[in-house]
Design a protein around this motif. Structure first.
Motif, PDB file in Angstrom:
ATOM      1  N   THR A   1      -3.930   9.718   3.778  1.00  0.00           N
ATOM      2  CA  THR A   1      -4.403   8.348   3.946  1.00  0.00           C
ATOM      3  C   THR A   1      -4.323   7.968   5.421  1.00  0.00           C
ATOM      4  O   THR A   1      -3.577   8.571   6.190  1.00  0.00           O
TER       5      THR A   1
ATOM      6  N   SER B   1      -0.066  12.390   5.614  1.00  0.00           N
ATOM      7  CA  SER B   1      -0.220  13.367   4.548  1.00  0.00           C
ATOM      8  C   SER B   1       1.000  13.252   3.640  1.00  0.00           C
ATOM      9  O   SER B   1       2.136  13.367   4.110  1.00  0.00           O
TER      10      SER B   1
ATOM     11  N   ASP C   1       1.271   4.407  -2.572  1.00  0.00           N
ATOM     12  CA  ASP C   1       1.158   5.799  -2.131  1.00  0.00           C
ATOM     13  C   ASP C   1       2.371   6.615  -2.578  1.00  0.00           C
ATOM     14  O   ASP C   1       2.223   7.741  -3.054  1.00  0.00           O
TER      15      ASP C   1
ATOM     16  N   PHE D   1      -2.128  13.869  -1.097  1.00  0.00           N
ATOM     17  CA  PHE D   1      -3.308  13.222  -0.518  1.00  0.00           C
ATOM     18  C   PHE D   1      -3.038  12.852   0.935  1.00  0.00           C
ATOM     19  O   PHE D   1      -1.915  12.903   1.412  1.00  0.00           O
TER      20      PHE D   1
ATOM     21  N   LYS E   1       0.831  -1.204   0.000  1.00  0.00           N
ATOM     22  CA  LYS E   1       0.000   0.000   0.000  1.00  0.00           C
ATOM     23  C   LYS E   1       0.860   1.246   0.000  1.00  0.00           C
ATOM     24  O   LYS E   1       0.615   2.189  -0.749  1.00  0.00           O
ATOM     25  N   ARG E   2       1.884   1.273   0.828  1.00  0.00           N
ATOM     26  CA  ARG E   2       2.747   2.467   0.891  1.00  0.00           C
ATOM     27  C   ARG E   2       3.546   2.642  -0.396  1.00  0.00           C
ATOM     28  O   ARG E   2       3.776   3.763  -0.837  1.00  0.00           O
TER      29      ARG E   2
ATOM     30  N   GLU F   1      -2.658   9.104  10.564  1.00  0.00           N
ATOM     31  CA  GLU F   1      -3.012   9.823   9.361  1.00  0.00           C
ATOM     32  C   GLU F   1      -1.702  10.265   8.713  1.00  0.00           C
ATOM     33  O   GLU F   1      -0.854  10.869   9.381  1.00  0.00           O
TER      34      GLU F   1
END
Length: 103
Positions: free
Chosen positions: A57, A73, A45, A55, A41-42, A71
């Motif tokens: 996440t 940013s 990102d 964004f 996932k990262r 969180e």
């Protein structure tokens, strides 16, 4: 190369407390202390950010004792020529907010 250029003491303390890792500048940001799903996932990102997207996440981290929520940013870093040269990530612990929402 997904290497840390700078991380503050709070970020270093976070990694030490959560994973027992002494994280420092030059280290690979997606070390093997993360679960594979988190790493994938990262990576996605970071790719989004390196393509110019900013964004926010949310990340859920499981430890032996608790679940923590963060969180993150993400925004691109531009050089003087306007080309993307890196990624800026700012994390904050939102565990208390998440726990209150889930009550």
């Amino acid at each position: 190369n997904l290497r840390i250029i700078f991380c503050n003491k709070a970020y270093q303390d976070f990694f030490h407390n959560l994973f027992g890792v002494a994280l420092d500048e030059g280290d690979y940001v997606l070390g093997n202390w993360h679960p594979e799903a988190f790493i994938e996932k990262r990576k996605q990102d970071y790719e989004r950010t390196l393509n110019g997207e900013s964004f926010i996440t949310m990340v859920e981290e499981q430890t032996a004792n608790e679940t923590k929520y963060y969180e993150i940013s993400s925004s691109p870093i531009y050089d003087v020529d306007g080309k993307i040269s890196g990624v800026n990530c700012v994390s904050r612990d939102i565990t208390i907010q998440e726990q209150q929402l889930n009550c």
